[in-house]
Design a protein around this motif. Structure first.
Motif, PDB file in Angstrom:
ATOM      1  N   ARG A  74       2.388 -10.991  44.858  1.00 11.55           N
ATOM      2  CA  ARG A  74       3.816 -10.234  44.718  1.00 11.55           C
ATOM      3  C   ARG A  74       4.863 -10.345  43.735  1.00 11.55           C
ATOM      4  NH1 ARG A  74       4.488  -4.376  46.996  1.00 11.55           N
ATOM      5  NH2 ARG A  74       6.286  -4.125  45.645  1.00 11.55           N
ATOM      6  N   GLY A  75       5.235 -10.373  43.254  1.00  8.10           N
ATOM      7  CA  GLY A  75       6.341 -10.770  42.246  1.00  8.10           C
ATOM      8  C   GLY A  75       7.781  -9.410  40.706  1.00  8.10           C
ATOM      9  N   TRP A  76       8.132 -10.704  40.349  1.00  5.40           N
ATOM     10  CA  TRP A  76       9.107  -9.809  39.180  1.00  5.40           C
ATOM     11  C   TRP A  76       8.345 -10.509  38.394  1.00  5.40           C
ATOM     12  CZ3 TRP A  76      12.027  -5.943  39.641  1.00  5.40           C
ATOM     13  CH2 TRP A  76      12.846  -5.378  40.842  1.00  5.40           C
ATOM     14  N   ALA A  77       7.615  -9.401  37.164  1.00  2.20           N
ATOM     15  CA  ALA A  77       7.589 -10.435  35.955  1.00  2.20           C
ATOM     16  C   ALA A  77       8.747  -9.508  34.559  1.00  2.20           C
ATOM     17  CB  ALA A  77       5.858  -9.622  34.943  1.00  2.20           C
ATOM     18  N   SER A  78       8.686 -10.142  32.909  1.00  6.42           N
ATOM     19  CA  SER A  78       9.097  -9.666  31.846  1.00  6.42           C
ATOM     20  C   SER A  78       8.163  -8.555  31.456  1.00  6.42           C
ATOM     21  CB  SER A  78       9.120 -10.284  31.015  1.00  6.42           C
ATOM     22  OG  SER A  78      10.220  -9.972  29.999  1.00  6.42           O
ATOM     23  N   SER A  79       8.798  -7.646  31.553  1.00  8.27           N
ATOM     24  CA  SER A  79       8.635  -6.043  30.642  1.00  8.27           C
ATOM     25  C   SER A  79       7.557  -6.213  29.403  1.00  8.27           C
ATOM     26  CB  SER A  79       8.938  -5.080  30.840  1.00  8.27           C
ATOM     27  OG  SER A  79      10.259  -4.994  29.970  1.00  8.27           O
ATOM     28  N   ASN A  80       8.454  -7.539  28.611  1.00  8.94           N
ATOM     29  CA  ASN A  80       8.272  -8.168  27.428  1.00  8.94           C
ATOM     30  C   ASN A  80       6.681  -8.113  27.567  1.00  8.94           C
ATOM     31  OD1 ASN A  80      10.744  -6.712  26.566  1.00  8.94           O
ATOM     32  ND2 ASN A  80      11.744  -9.013  27.058  1.00  8.94           N
ATOM     33  N   TYR A  81       5.712  -8.699  28.333  1.00 12.15           N
ATOM     34  CA  TYR A  81       4.317  -9.037  28.425  1.00 12.15           C
ATOM     35  C   TYR A  81       3.690  -8.418  29.480  1.00 12.15           C
ATOM     36  CZ  TYR A  81       7.865 -12.666  26.487  1.00 12.15           C
ATOM     37  OH  TYR A  81       8.271 -13.862  25.741  1.00 12.15           O
ATOM     38  N   LEU A  82       4.238  -7.233  29.582  1.00 15.59           N
ATOM     39  CA  LEU A  82       2.684  -6.380  29.893  1.00 15.59           C
ATOM     40  C   LEU A  82       2.911  -5.329  28.823  1.00 15.59           C
ATOM     41  CD1 LEU A  82       5.266  -5.667  33.473  1.00 15.59           C
ATOM     42  CD2 LEU A  82       2.696  -7.005  32.809  1.00 15.59           C
ATOM     43  N   ASP A  83       1.645  -4.833  29.371  1.00  8.49           N
ATOM     44  CA  ASP A  83       1.345  -3.883  27.921  1.00  8.49           C
ATOM     45  C   ASP A  83       0.545  -2.652  29.119  1.00  8.49           C
ATOM     46  OD1 ASP A  83       0.160  -2.510  26.063  1.00  8.49           O
ATOM     47  OD2 ASP A  83      -1.051  -3.399  26.352  1.00  8.49           O
ATOM     48  N   ARG A  84       0.953  -1.695  29.394  1.00  2.40           N
ATOM     49  CA  ARG A  84       0.527  -0.233  29.832  1.00  2.40           C
ATOM     50  C   ARG A  84      -0.770   0.279  29.648  1.00  2.40           C
ATOM     51  NH1 ARG A  84       3.802   4.213  32.218  1.00  2.40           N
ATOM     52  NH2 ARG A  84       2.053   5.366  33.168  1.00  2.40           N
ATOM     53  N   VAL A  85      -1.505  -0.387  30.916  1.00  2.00           N
ATOM     54  CA  VAL A  85      -3.321   0.409  30.367  1.00  2.00           C
ATOM     55  C   VAL A  85      -3.130   1.921  30.388  1.00  2.00           C
ATOM     56  CG1 VAL A  85      -4.954   0.422  31.787  1.00  2.00           C
ATOM     57  CG2 VAL A  85      -3.644  -1.393  31.760  1.00  2.00           C
ATOM     58  N   ARG A  86      -4.095   2.894  29.820  1.00  2.00           N
ATOM     59  CA  ARG A  86      -3.845   3.806  29.612  1.00  2.00           C
ATOM     60  C   ARG A  86      -4.837   4.576  30.132  1.00  2.00           C
ATOM     61  NH1 ARG A  86      -1.163   2.969  24.968  1.00  2.00           N
ATOM     62  NH2 ARG A  86       0.390   4.621  24.699  1.00  2.00           N
ATOM     63  N   ALA A  87      -5.146   5.709  31.071  1.00  4.48           N
ATOM     64  CA  ALA A  87      -6.262   5.814  31.996  1.00  4.48           C
ATOM     65  C   ALA A  87      -7.271   6.948  31.335  1.00  4.48           C
ATOM     66  CB  ALA A  87      -5.705   6.799  32.616  1.00  4.48           C
TER      67      ALA A  87
END
Length: 131
Positions: A74-87
């Motif tokens: 559990r922690g914090w990450a930069s949103s620039n390196y996250l890609d939202r998964v579409r259900a």
């Protein structure tokens, strides 16, 4: 009795506080090797590193930093390196219901009806012979 009620209330609140954002959580994947930090910013200590393509649960974001959980971390990450998964939802095809009226022969007034066999075709009152 009051002690049991108080204990039940404390347990219920503790359970509620353990999962405050589970209903609003989203799923994402890392786009590259990603450092997970203890707070929302590069100045916080690095907690772990996640590989590219790792699925993470996003609980909320502050600016460009998101609170995440992945692989027990559990922690914090930069949103620039996250890609939202579409259900991906399955396509549901509704059956087409066709209701047909019962079969009937409509009366056609323009077409003459054929004469009935074995009955005389005379126009005399009933009970009188035509001869």
């Amino acid at each position: 009795m009051n002690f049991r009620m108080l204990a039940a209330l404390v347990v219920a609140l503790a359970g509620w506080a353990a999962f405050p954002a589970s209903a609003s959580a989203a799923t994402a994947r890392t786009t590259t090797t990603l450092n997970v930090r203890s707070g929302p910013g590069p100045g916080y200590a690095r907690v772990a590193t996640l590989p590219a393509g790792q699925r993470v649960t996003v609980f909320g974001c502050e600016g460009s930093w998101c609170s995440i959980r992945a692989a027990g971390i559990r922690g914090w990450a930069s949103s620039n390196y996250l890609d939202r998964v579409r259900a991906v939802r399955p396509i549901v095809v509704q059956p087409q219901i066709i209701i047909r009226p019962p079969h009937y022969r409509p009366h056609r007034p323009n077409k003459p009806r054929p004469p009935r066999p074995n009955k005389p075709q005379c126009k005399i009152a009933p009970g009188f012979s035509c001869k």
